[in-house]
Design a protein around this motif. Structure first.
Motif, PDB file in Angstrom:
ATOM      1  N   GLN A   1      -1.475   3.596  -9.032  1.00 27.33           N
ATOM      2  CA  GLN A   1      -2.454   2.637  -9.583  1.00 27.33           C
ATOM      3  C   GLN A   1      -1.981   2.006 -10.903  1.00 27.33           C
ATOM      4  N   ARG A   2      -1.274   2.721 -11.673  1.00 30.73           N
ATOM      5  CA  ARG A   2      -0.872   2.129 -12.895  1.00 30.73           C
ATOM      6  C   ARG A   2       0.243   1.176 -12.769  1.00 30.73           C
ATOM      7  N   ARG A   3       1.042   1.305 -11.444  1.00 29.70           N
ATOM      8  CA  ARG A   3       2.072   0.326 -11.168  1.00 29.70           C
ATOM      9  C   ARG A   3       1.252  -0.906 -10.442  1.00 29.70           C
ATOM     10  N   GLY A   4       0.235  -0.791 -10.147  1.00 26.39           N
ATOM     11  CA  GLY A   4      -0.319  -2.101  -9.411  1.00 26.39           C
ATOM     12  C   GLY A   4      -0.440  -2.229  -7.918  1.00 26.39           C
ATOM     13  N   TYR A   5       0.010  -1.128  -7.214  1.00 25.14           N
ATOM     14  CA  TYR A   5      -0.107  -1.072  -5.878  1.00 25.14           C
ATOM     15  C   TYR A   5      -1.315  -0.686  -5.287  1.00 25.14           C
ATOM     16  N   VAL A   6      -1.508  -0.747  -3.988  1.00 23.97           N
ATOM     17  CA  VAL A   6      -2.822  -0.225  -3.566  1.00 23.97           C
ATOM     18  C   VAL A   6      -2.858   1.300  -2.965  1.00 23.97           C
ATOM     19  N   PRO A   7      -3.603   2.200  -3.780  1.00 22.06           N
ATOM     20  CA  PRO A   7      -3.450   3.561  -3.340  1.00 22.06           C
ATOM     21  C   PRO A   7      -4.336   3.681  -2.187  1.00 22.06           C
TER      22      PRO A   7
ATOM     23  N   GLU B   1       0.828  -1.186  -0.049  1.00 25.38           N
ATOM     24  CA  GLU B   1       0.059  -0.062   0.101  1.00 25.38           C
ATOM     25  C   GLU B   1       1.019   1.209  -0.002  1.00 25.38           C
ATOM     26  N   LEU B   2       0.638   2.028  -0.890  1.00 23.70           N
ATOM     27  CA  LEU B   2       1.330   3.461  -0.927  1.00 23.70           C
ATOM     28  C   LEU B   2       0.429   4.639  -0.878  1.00 23.70           C
ATOM     29  N   ALA B   3       0.731   5.114   0.371  1.00 29.43           N
ATOM     30  CA  ALA B   3      -0.307   5.982   0.867  1.00 29.43           C
ATOM     31  C   ALA B   3       0.374   7.707   0.649  1.00 29.43           C
ATOM     32  N   VAL B   4      -0.444   8.306  -0.315  1.00 29.39           N
ATOM     33  CA  VAL B   4      -0.196   9.617  -0.881  1.00 29.39           C
ATOM     34  C   VAL B   4      -0.374  10.654   0.401  1.00 29.39           C
TER      35      VAL B   4
ATOM     36  N   ALA C   1      -9.219  15.278   0.249  1.00 27.14           N
ATOM     37  CA  ALA C   1      -8.672  13.907  -0.356  1.00 27.14           C
ATOM     38  C   ALA C   1      -9.844  13.429  -1.114  1.00 27.14           C
ATOM     39  N   HIS C   2     -11.475  13.534  -0.852  1.00 19.87           N
ATOM     40  CA  HIS C   2     -12.115  13.294  -2.159  1.00 19.87           C
ATOM     41  C   HIS C   2     -12.072  13.975  -3.478  1.00 19.87           C
ATOM     42  N   ARG C   3     -11.677  15.350  -3.356  1.00 18.05           N
ATOM     43  CA  ARG C   3     -11.320  16.070  -4.710  1.00 18.05           C
ATOM     44  C   ARG C   3     -10.142  15.473  -5.296  1.00 18.05           C
ATOM     45  N   ILE C   4      -9.265  15.116  -4.718  1.00 14.66           N
ATOM     46  CA  ILE C   4      -7.815  14.478  -5.102  1.00 14.66           C
ATOM     47  C   ILE C   4      -8.173  13.238  -5.844  1.00 14.66           C
ATOM     48  N   ALA C   5      -8.900  12.503  -5.217  1.00 18.83           N
ATOM     49  CA  ALA C   5      -8.979  11.114  -5.371  1.00 18.83           C
ATOM     50  C   ALA C   5     -10.053  11.122  -6.898  1.00 18.83           C
ATOM     51  N   LYS C   6     -11.106  12.126  -6.910  1.00 13.96           N
ATOM     52  CA  LYS C   6     -11.883  12.154  -8.091  1.00 13.96           C
ATOM     53  C   LYS C   6     -11.048  12.492  -9.273  1.00 13.96           C
ATOM     54  N   ALA C   7     -10.240  13.528  -8.940  1.00 12.56           N
ATOM     55  CA  ALA C   7      -9.578  14.254 -10.180  1.00 12.56           C
ATOM     56  C   ALA C   7      -8.507  13.087 -10.776  1.00 12.56           C
ATOM     57  N   ALA C   8      -8.096  12.240  -9.858  1.00  7.00           N
ATOM     58  CA  ALA C   8      -7.271  11.159 -10.384  1.00  7.00           C
ATOM     59  C   ALA C   8      -7.798  10.148 -10.782  1.00  7.00           C
ATOM     60  N   GLY C   9      -9.134   9.912 -10.674  1.00  2.00           N
ATOM     61  CA  GLY C   9      -9.949   8.739 -11.230  1.00  2.00           C
ATOM     62  C   GLY C   9      -9.610   7.543 -10.473  1.00  2.00           C
ATOM     63  N   VAL C  10      -9.233   7.687  -9.183  1.00  2.82           N
ATOM     64  CA  VAL C  10      -8.722   6.539  -8.534  1.00  2.82           C
ATOM     65  C   VAL C  10      -9.674   6.285  -7.236  1.00  2.82           C
ATOM     66  N   HIS C  11      -9.949   4.972  -7.100  1.00  2.29           N
ATOM     67  CA  HIS C  11     -10.768   4.718  -5.934  1.00  2.29           C
ATOM     68  C   HIS C  11      -9.878   4.370  -4.823  1.00  2.29           C
ATOM     69  N   ILE C  12      -9.881   4.901  -3.678  1.00  2.00           N
ATOM     70  CA  ILE C  12      -8.985   5.135  -2.285  1.00  2.00           C
ATOM     71  C   ILE C  12      -9.731   3.802  -1.351  1.00  2.00           C
ATOM     72  N   SER C  13      -9.220   2.886  -1.056  1.00  2.00           N
ATOM     73  CA  SER C  13      -9.807   2.140  -0.227  1.00  2.00           C
ATOM     74  C   SER C  13      -9.755   2.377   1.294  1.00  2.00           C
ATOM     75  N   LYS C  14      -8.657   3.188   1.629  1.00  2.00           N
ATOM     76  CA  LYS C  14      -8.540   3.449   2.941  1.00  2.00           C
ATOM     77  C   LYS C  14      -7.918   5.085   2.983  1.00  2.00           C
ATOM     78  N   LEU C  15      -8.260   5.849   3.748  1.00  2.00           N
ATOM     79  CA  LEU C  15      -7.942   7.075   4.237  1.00  2.00           C
ATOM     80  C   LEU C  15      -7.493   7.468   5.514  1.00  2.00           C
TER      81      LEU C  15
END
Length: 394
Positions: A180-186, A143-146, A209-223
């Motif tokens: 996400q492109r590398r296949g790790y858990v965002p 898991e890579l936490a931004v 956090a929601h704004r960033i995830a939406k702009a990235a088009g990435v679903h984050i499983s953990k915050l």
């Protein structure tokens, strides 16, 4: 979060610091530690926070604290170094680590991953993502936490965490996409600042956090909403913890949508451990022709944070003969024991006018960043930790 307690702790020997002072007459400054107080505080987080509770080891890395938390059922640990991992691992071999220091050497990443089984790493730069990927390879359990940061718009914390770590929003978007492109858990994480007095600062970060995830088009499983949960000091009285928990839960559902929210995590340090320890010091000299006193501990020891953030002035009391000393008071200038003229508290303390050499002064609410930041300058600072039933918090 439910915790399963292990009944391993023996009963403390002393009732409180006054009992310690009377029985031990310690020559060196020491910390009094209440495991029961710590476990009660952990229960507030475990029962109230709507997600996983980890402990920010940096705030108090004493074996006594880590052992008590482990015995109380804590299994997740926020760490800033492999040294902290080694400490926790020696007490709890199956510990789950969140390595949330965004900057790590290659050797530190390798040791964390291979030796301690760490599968969570924080990042705030493209180079750090690439560095981790080169070491963990195609392990998709990583898991890579931004860690993102928002502009600081007002003084809501005693220590500002926005100046050193954290990616601005546009970089955080790119990092999530790369992960996400590398296949790790965002995953996403932030830190609102230490001793955050306004719980709405969490709401602002959750919205981001929601704004960033939406702009990235990435679903984050953990915050991970970081630490920052406050303790109570004479000059800094926070809102109740539950108000923080309620606002965090409500904001996560409001912005991410009911049923699609990420799982929440937090990593309290100060808010968890501050009230489980006090510092017992002894007066070495009272200058009768002035207002100066000298203690056997100071800003190079357990009182360093008081110098850095005067708003976090701990409560204090004088002890003589195993009892709290009362009587008319006056302002005293308080020096520490070292030869450095900087070793003086930032404000005078109102103490009994009749204090004398060999009296004790107990400083409360020093479970966080007391023992953690103590140095051995001039040979002082090797604090013992003494178990007590009750610890002074003003």
């Amino acid at each position: 979060m439910a915790l399963t307690a292990l009944n391993v702790v023996s009963d403390p020997i002393y009732a409180d610091a006054a009992d310690v002072a009377k029985a031990m007459q310690p020559e060196e400054a020491l910390f009094c530690f209440s495991a029961d107080r710590l476990k009660a505080r952990l229960a507030l987080f475990a029962d109230g926070f709507p997600g996983t509770v980890s402990y920010a080891v940096k705030s108090n890395p004493s074996r006594e604290v880590v052992t008590a938390l482990s015995q109380a059922g804590l299994t997740h640990w926020d760490v800033a170094s492999v040294h902290e991992m080694a400490l926790v691992h020696s007490i709890q071999p199956a510990a789950h680590f969140h390595y949330h220091n965004p900057v790590k050497s290659r050797r530190e990443i390798l040791d964390a991953y291979s030796k301690y089984g760490c599968r969570r790493f924080a990042v705030d730069a493209r180079e750090e993502v690439a560095k981790i990927a080169a070491i963990v390879g195609d392990d998709r359990s990583v898991e890579l936490a931004v860690r993102f940061v928002l502009p600081r718009d007002r003084a809501t914390a005693a220590h500002d965490f926005s100046t050193k770590f954290g990616a601005p929003e546009h970089i955080a978007v790119e990092l999530l996409q790369d992960i996400q492109r590398r296949g790790y858990v965002p995953v996403m994480t932030f830190h609102p600042g230490s001793q955050s007095r306004d719980p709405n600062v969490y709401v602002r970060h959750i919205e981001a956090a929601h704004r960033i995830a939406k702009a990235a088009g990435v679903h984050i499983s953990k915050l991970n909403v970081g630490g920052g949960f406050p303790a109570s000091y004479p000059l800094s009285k926070p809102a109740p913890l539950q108000s923080y928990f309620s606002l965090i839960a409500e904001a996560t559902t409001r912005f991410f949508g009911k049923g699609t929210e990420p799982a929440l995590e937090c990593e309290p340090g100060r808010g968890l451990v501050a009230n489980c320890m006090s510092l017992l010091t002894r007066i070495k000299l009272v200058c009768s022709d002035g207002d100066d006193i000298f203690l056997n501990d100071g800003i190079y020891g357990g009182l360093m944070e008081f110098m850095q953030a005067p708003v976090l002035q701990p409560p204090y009391r004088v002890i003589r003969g195993g009892k709290v000393l009362e009587g008319p008071s006056k302002p005293w200038k308080v020096f520490g024991p070292t030869c450095d003229p900087l070793d003086v508290l930032p404000a005078k303390l109102d103490l009994p006018a009749g204090i004398r050499d060999e009296d004790f002064i107990e400083f409360g609410t020093l479970g966080a960043y007391g023992i953690a930041t103590s140095t051995m300058f001039n040979g002082y600072g090797n604090h013992a930790v003494i178990p007590v039933d009750e610890v002074f918090n003003g």
